[in-house]
Design a protein around this motif. Structure first.
Motif, short mmCIF file in Angstrom:
data_model
loop_
_atom_site.label_atom_id
_atom_site.label_comp_id
_atom_site.label_asym_id
_atom_site.label_seq_id
_atom_site.Cartn_x
_atom_site.Cartn_y
_atom_site.Cartn_z
N LEU A 50 0.83 -1.21 0.00
CA LEU A 50 0.00 0.00 0.00
C LEU A 50 0.87 1.26 0.00
O LEU A 50 0.56 2.24 -0.69
CB LEU A 50 -0.92 0.00 1.22
N LEU A 51 1.95 1.25 0.78
CA LEU A 51 2.85 2.41 0.81
C LEU A 51 3.50 2.67 -0.54
O LEU A 51 3.63 3.82 -0.97
CB LEU A 51 3.93 2.20 1.88
N ASP A 52 3.90 1.60 -1.22
CA ASP A 52 4.50 1.76 -2.53
C ASP A 52 3.48 2.35 -3.52
O ASP A 52 3.79 3.26 -4.29
CB ASP A 52 5.02 0.42 -3.05
N SER A 53 2.26 1.84 -3.46
CA SER A 53 1.22 2.33 -4.36
C SER A 53 0.84 3.77 -4.05
O SER A 53 0.67 4.60 -4.96
CB SER A 53 -0.02 1.44 -4.27
N SER A 54 0.71 4.09 -2.76
CA SER A 54 0.31 5.45 -2.40
C SER A 54 1.38 6.46 -2.84
O SER A 54 1.06 7.56 -3.31
CB SER A 54 0.04 5.56 -0.89
N LEU A 187 -3.13 9.26 -0.41
CA LEU A 187 -4.28 8.94 -1.26
C LEU A 187 -5.42 9.94 -1.11
O LEU A 187 -6.52 9.72 -1.62
CB LEU A 187 -4.77 7.52 -0.93
N GLY A 188 -5.15 11.03 -0.39
CA GLY A 188 -6.12 12.12 -0.32
C GLY A 188 -7.12 12.04 0.82
O GLY A 188 -8.06 12.83 0.87
N VAL A 189 -6.92 11.10 1.74
CA VAL A 189 -7.81 10.97 2.89
C VAL A 189 -7.39 12.00 3.95
O VAL A 189 -6.20 12.22 4.17
CB VAL A 189 -7.74 9.54 3.47
#
Length: 459
Positions: A50-54, A187-189
């Motif tokens: 998830l960190l890599d994708s974000s 991710l904009g949260v």
């Protein structure tokens, strides 16, 4: 009869099983859920995916199209994470099969006389010369009113989120909480972190704590430090409201409780079998032995340093001790601690405070990442590299990094500490350029004002 039974198939357990098999032992591994344990299924691996994708998403928006209204491809990100986990789990299954390890799915408990029963079924009982307990950990749940409400998630449960929330409150500013804060902020949260201590990452270098907090604030993360959570309630708009000591309250769509993890060993019936538990951990010696002959414990159920790489190392120590190979015990001062935020944080050895408390007269060298060419190439100039040495001998005592790729090049510092290297030896090496790792040399050079890529200081 089995020569070794391993209870728990996480990093420590499967490593121990494979090492015992390599050394010619007949091994049975018992796992109650999925191979890979917390790390693979709901911890290290999916979180880092998830960190890599974000980070890829955030960097792409910044560099190429800067569309603030672009929809986050959460389904793709989620699917990528799941595929990674499944592929690695199949890899562990293949390794165990190749090692001819008997894998049993079920809940194991001890029944005295080196006997293990599975699923409370006396018909399925096994005996062994040696038993290794590797039962792992679970999220700790503090006694907060409302913690059971829908939408309040543990670090295990948050990996099942199929929809990105608009806002997230995180209770806990340790490694788990801070990594998730980074993911969701990129991710904009809207993210708000609540921490009872006066700083985040309280077990790491103070400058890492303060500068990483600044980096996260630039992503939009808000912080409430030195705050105690009183309760969580649902308000009239169906939001979760966290009431803090005083008059402050925070509202969000979801709440993540990330205050740490606690050992799991309830099914083992430890007390009935006479195994000593102290401060919530199975008591072991330097070779991972419990107080009962032939029974060892490794990983989260026995160590205060809950890291997958520690569990793996302890698994090897336990197995090699079983075989009389005189292994070197784990030296916990030399264990690298990593946080996979952006920038990454990594430390090995002593902090300045720890070094002084042990009687060292220290010197510090600090090199800012903004002066590093590779950092400017990648557009990520935040952070620093710090080395701590013993002033009298020049021996390296600790290295602390806040930098892109810090979790990779901390390994060089780990080797240096284990070999009792000095600052002069770090300086005498030739490093690749441009690279982040050359900053270690520059940090060592700053002790005597000799860093090449900082303004000249004449002695």
């Amino acid at each position: 009869m089995n020569e070794v039974i391993v209870i728990g198939g996480g990093p420590g357990g499967y490593t121990a099983a494979l090492r015992a098999s390599q050394l010619g032992k007949k091994v049975t591994l018992i796992e109650k859920k999925q191979l890979g344990g917390t790390c693979l299924n709901v911890g290290c691996i999916p979180t880092k995916s998830l960190l890599d994708s974000s980070h890829t998403w955030a960097k792409s928006k910044e560099l190429f199209y800067k569309n603030e209204d672009a929809d986050v491809p959460w389904e793709t990100i989620f699917s990528r994470k799941e595929k990674t986990v499944q592929q690695l789990r199949k890899g562990i299954e293949s390794l165990l099969k190749a090692g001819k390890i008997n894998v049993i799915e079920g809940i194991a408990s001890l029944d005295g006389d080196m006997r293990v029963i599975v699923n409370e079924n006396k018909d399925l009982s096994l005996t062994a010369d040696n038993i290794i307990l590797a039962t792992g950990s679970k999220p700790a749940l503090p006694p907060i009113t409302g913690i059971e409400l829908p939408g309040v998630l543990t670090s295990d449960e948050i990996h099942s989120l199929e929809k990105l929330p608009k806002s997230l409150s995180i209770i806990g500013g340790g490694v788990i909480g801070i990594e998730f804060a980074n993911i969701f902020a990129e991710l904009g949260v809207k993210v708000h972190v609540i921490e009872a201590a006066d700083r985040i990452l309280s077990n790491m270098d103070k400058d890492i704590s303060s500068q990483l907090k600044e980096c996260l604030e630039k992503m939009g993360v808000e912080f409430s430090l030195n705050k105690k959570v009183i309760q969580i309630v649902k308000d009239s708009s169906n939001q979760l409201k966290i009431d803090l000591a005083g008059v402050e309250s925070i509202k969000s769509e979801k709440v993540l409780v990330a205050v740490g993890r606690e050992a799991v060993f309830d099914p083992l019936m430890l007390e009935k079998n006479g195994i000593i538990v102290e401060q919530g951990k199975i008591k072991v010696d330097h070779y991972q032995r419990t107080n009962l002959p032939g029974i060892y414990a490794i990983g989260d159920c026995s160590t205060s340093l809950m890291l997958a790489h520690v569990a793996m190392a302890e698994g090897k120590v336990a197995v090699e001790h079983v075989l009389g190979l005189s292994p070197n015990p784990v030296v916990y001062d030399y264990v690298p601690k990593c946080v996979y935020t952006h920038p990454e944080a990594a430390s090995v050895g002593l902090t300045a405070e720890e070094a002084r408390s042990r009687g060292f007269n220290i010197e510090e060298g600090v090199f800012p990442i903004r002066a590093n060419g590779r950092a400017l190439i990648e557009g990520e100039p935040a952070g620093f590299i710090k080395v701590i040495t013993d002033k009298s001998l020049g021996r390296l005592l600790g290295v602390h990094l806040l930098s892109p790729h810090a979790t990779e090049f901390i390994a060089q510092a780990t080797i240096a500490l284990q070999l009792e290297a000095t600052a002069d030896e770090l300086i005498s090496m030739i490093y690749p350029h441009p690279s982040f790792v050359e900053g270690i040399q520059e940090a060592a050079l700053t002790i005597n004002h000799g860093a090449i890529h900082l303004p000249l200081v004449r002695n």
